[in-house]
Design a protein around this motif. Structure first.
Motif, PDB file in Angstrom:
ATOM      1  N   GLN A 198       0.841  -1.201   0.000  1.00  0.00           N
ATOM      2  CA  GLN A 198       0.000   0.000   0.000  1.00  0.00           C
ATOM      3  C   GLN A 198       0.875   1.250   0.000  1.00  0.00           C
ATOM      4  OE1 GLN A 198      -1.995  -1.186   3.602  1.00  0.00           O
ATOM      5  NE2 GLN A 198      -3.953  -1.372   2.525  1.00  0.00           N
ATOM      6  N   TRP A 199       1.937   1.241   0.801  1.00  0.00           N
ATOM      7  CA  TRP A 199       2.844   2.371   0.889  1.00  0.00           C
ATOM      8  C   TRP A 199       3.439   2.706  -0.471  1.00  0.00           C
ATOM      9  CZ3 TRP A 199       3.814   5.673   4.808  1.00  0.00           C
ATOM     10  CH2 TRP A 199       4.939   6.475   4.723  1.00  0.00           C
ATOM     11  N   GLU A 200       3.818   1.672  -1.240  1.00  0.00           N
ATOM     12  CA  GLU A 200       4.437   1.889  -2.550  1.00  0.00           C
ATOM     13  C   GLU A 200       3.460   2.485  -3.560  1.00  0.00           C
ATOM     14  OE1 GLU A 200       6.119  -1.891  -3.587  1.00  0.00           O
ATOM     15  OE2 GLU A 200       7.872  -1.562  -2.314  1.00  0.00           O
ATOM     16  N   LYS A 201       2.175   2.451  -3.257  1.00  0.00           N
ATOM     17  CA  LYS A 201       1.172   3.043  -4.148  1.00  0.00           C
ATOM     18  C   LYS A 201       0.831   4.476  -3.770  1.00  0.00           C
ATOM     19  CE  LYS A 201      -0.806  -1.390  -5.323  1.00  0.00           C
ATOM     20  NZ  LYS A 201      -1.967  -2.249  -5.321  1.00  0.00           N
ATOM     21  N   THR A 202       1.626   5.060  -2.891  1.00  0.00           N
ATOM     22  CA  THR A 202       1.419   6.437  -2.466  1.00  0.00           C
ATOM     23  C   THR A 202       1.731   7.400  -3.611  1.00  0.00           C
ATOM     24  OG1 THR A 202       2.099   5.862  -0.226  1.00  0.00           O
ATOM     25  CG2 THR A 202       2.144   8.189  -0.793  1.00  0.00           C
ATOM     26  N   PHE A 203       0.917   8.427  -3.766  1.00  0.00           N
ATOM     27  CA  PHE A 203       1.168   9.496  -4.729  1.00  0.00           C
ATOM     28  C   PHE A 203       1.718  10.682  -3.954  1.00  0.00           C
ATOM     29  CE2 PHE A 203      -2.353   7.030  -6.461  1.00  0.00           C
ATOM     30  CZ  PHE A 203      -1.844   6.714  -7.715  1.00  0.00           C
ATOM     31  N   ILE A 204       2.896  11.142  -4.312  1.00  0.00           N
ATOM     32  CA  ILE A 204       3.525  12.248  -3.600  1.00  0.00           C
ATOM     33  C   ILE A 204       3.779  13.383  -4.590  1.00  0.00           C
ATOM     34  CG2 ILE A 204       5.488  12.987  -2.212  1.00  0.00           C
ATOM     35  CD1 ILE A 204       5.899  10.010  -1.503  1.00  0.00           C
ATOM     36  N   TYR A 205       3.224  14.546  -4.284  1.00  0.00           N
ATOM     37  CA  TYR A 205       3.401  15.722  -5.124  1.00  0.00           C
ATOM     38  C   TYR A 205       3.952  16.857  -4.279  1.00  0.00           C
ATOM     39  CZ  TYR A 205       0.044  13.195  -8.028  1.00  0.00           C
ATOM     40  OH  TYR A 205      -0.592  12.239  -8.763  1.00  0.00           O
ATOM     41  N   TYR A 206       4.846  17.630  -4.831  1.00  0.00           N
ATOM     42  CA  TYR A 206       5.331  18.866  -4.211  1.00  0.00           C
ATOM     43  C   TYR A 206       5.011  19.991  -5.186  1.00  0.00           C
ATOM     44  CZ  TYR A 206       7.989  16.143  -0.826  1.00  0.00           C
ATOM     45  OH  TYR A 206       8.352  15.285   0.179  1.00  0.00           O
ATOM     46  N   GLY A 207       3.854  20.563  -5.045  1.00  0.00           N
ATOM     47  CA  GLY A 207       3.437  21.607  -5.976  1.00  0.00           C
ATOM     48  C   GLY A 207       2.962  21.018  -7.296  1.00  0.00           C
ATOM     49  N   ARG A 208       2.316  21.832  -8.110  1.00  0.00           N
ATOM     50  CA  ARG A 208       1.754  21.365  -9.372  1.00  0.00           C
ATOM     51  C   ARG A 208       2.781  21.065 -10.439  1.00  0.00           C
ATOM     52  NH1 ARG A 208      -2.884  25.485 -10.705  1.00  0.00           N
ATOM     53  NH2 ARG A 208      -1.871  26.561  -9.030  1.00  0.00           N
ATOM     54  N   SER A 209       3.897  21.792 -10.442  1.00  0.00           N
ATOM     55  CA  SER A 209       4.834  21.694 -11.561  1.00  0.00           C
ATOM     56  C   SER A 209       5.914  20.624 -11.368  1.00  0.00           C
ATOM     57  CB  SER A 209       5.500  23.049 -11.800  1.00  0.00           C
ATOM     58  OG  SER A 209       6.203  23.435 -10.639  1.00  0.00           O
ATOM     59  N   THR A 210       5.931  19.942 -10.217  1.00  0.00           N
ATOM     60  CA  THR A 210       6.966  18.936  -9.996  1.00  0.00           C
ATOM     61  C   THR A 210       6.461  17.552 -10.397  1.00  0.00           C
ATOM     62  OG1 THR A 210       6.272  18.602  -7.717  1.00  0.00           O
ATOM     63  CG2 THR A 210       8.023  20.205  -8.105  1.00  0.00           C
ATOM     64  N   PRO A 211       7.359  16.671 -10.806  1.00  0.00           N
ATOM     65  CA  PRO A 211       6.936  15.321 -11.176  1.00  0.00           C
ATOM     66  C   PRO A 211       6.566  14.502  -9.937  1.00  0.00           C
ATOM     67  CG  PRO A 211       9.314  15.509 -11.304  1.00  0.00           C
ATOM     68  CD  PRO A 211       8.777  16.882 -10.996  1.00  0.00           C
ATOM     69  N   LEU A 212       5.882  13.406 -10.159  1.00  0.00           N
ATOM     70  CA  LEU A 212       5.514  12.487  -9.092  1.00  0.00           C
ATOM     71  C   LEU A 212       6.784  11.952  -8.435  1.00  0.00           C
ATOM     72  CD1 LEU A 212       3.155  10.928  -7.740  1.00  0.00           C
ATOM     73  CD2 LEU A 212       3.529   9.151  -9.431  1.00  0.00           C
ATOM     74  N   ILE A 213       6.810  11.914  -7.119  1.00  0.00           N
ATOM     75  CA  ILE A 213       7.979  11.474  -6.367  1.00  0.00           C
ATOM     76  C   ILE A 213       7.704  10.081  -5.810  1.00  0.00           C
ATOM     77  CG2 ILE A 213       9.386  11.970  -4.325  1.00  0.00           C
ATOM     78  CD1 ILE A 213       8.658  14.944  -4.851  1.00  0.00           C
ATOM     79  N   GLU A 214       8.724   9.240  -5.810  1.00  0.00           N
ATOM     80  CA  GLU A 214       8.596   7.880  -5.279  1.00  0.00           C
ATOM     81  C   GLU A 214       8.523   7.909  -3.757  1.00  0.00           C
ATOM     82  OE1 GLU A 214       8.450   4.873  -6.962  1.00  0.00           O
ATOM     83  OE2 GLU A 214       8.181   6.147  -8.721  1.00  0.00           O
ATOM     84  N   PRO A 215       7.681   7.045  -3.139  1.00  0.00           N
ATOM     85  CA  PRO A 215       7.645   6.977  -1.678  1.00  0.00           C
ATOM     86  C   PRO A 215       8.920   6.351  -1.119  1.00  0.00           C
ATOM     87  CG  PRO A 215       6.210   5.320  -2.629  1.00  0.00           C
ATOM     88  CD  PRO A 215       6.727   6.160  -3.762  1.00  0.00           C
TER      89      PRO A 215
END
Length: 111
Positions: A84-101
């Motif tokens: 479940q943790w690995e399916k986390t969506f992490i965003y830092y602002g709108r313009s940054t790419p998706l970050i891995e958990p």
């Protein structure tokens, strides 16, 4: 090894503690320091997580969190499997790419 993703996981601690007085701020700081000393990492403000290899470790660490509690405030612990943790969506602002958990730490085997 894939099956271990369902057995290993993360204990996530969410908390809201009062910080209106100097004593309350000290208790907040002590609680936060205790989490860090117990191996938690800060995910967001007032959200900390710790990798746990087994569910028994989750129970041990959730009981330990209870010993850190100040007399006031709200603390919640949530167990999340590694899959479940690995399916986390992490965003830092709108313009940054998706970050891995965060990944579970590597285990050291001693024979």
């Amino acid at each position: 090894m894939e099956n271990l993703k369902y057995k290993m996981g993360w204990l996530v601690v969410f908390f809201d503690l009062p910080v209106g007085t100097a004593e309350e701020r000290r208790r907040y700081a002590d609680f936060r320091k205790a989490l860090l000393q117990d191996g938690y990492i800060m995910i967001q403000f007032s959200v900390y997580a710790r990798a746990c290899v087994t569910y028994d470790r989750v129970l041990t660490h959730s009981r330990r969190v209870k010993t850190f509690l100040p007399p006031e405030g709200n603390v919640r612990c949530l167990y999340v499997t590694n899959i479940q943790w690995e399916k986390t969506f992490i965003y830092y602002g709108r313009s940054t790419p998706l970050i891995e958990p965060e990944k579970l730490p590597e285990q050291l085997l001693l024979w």
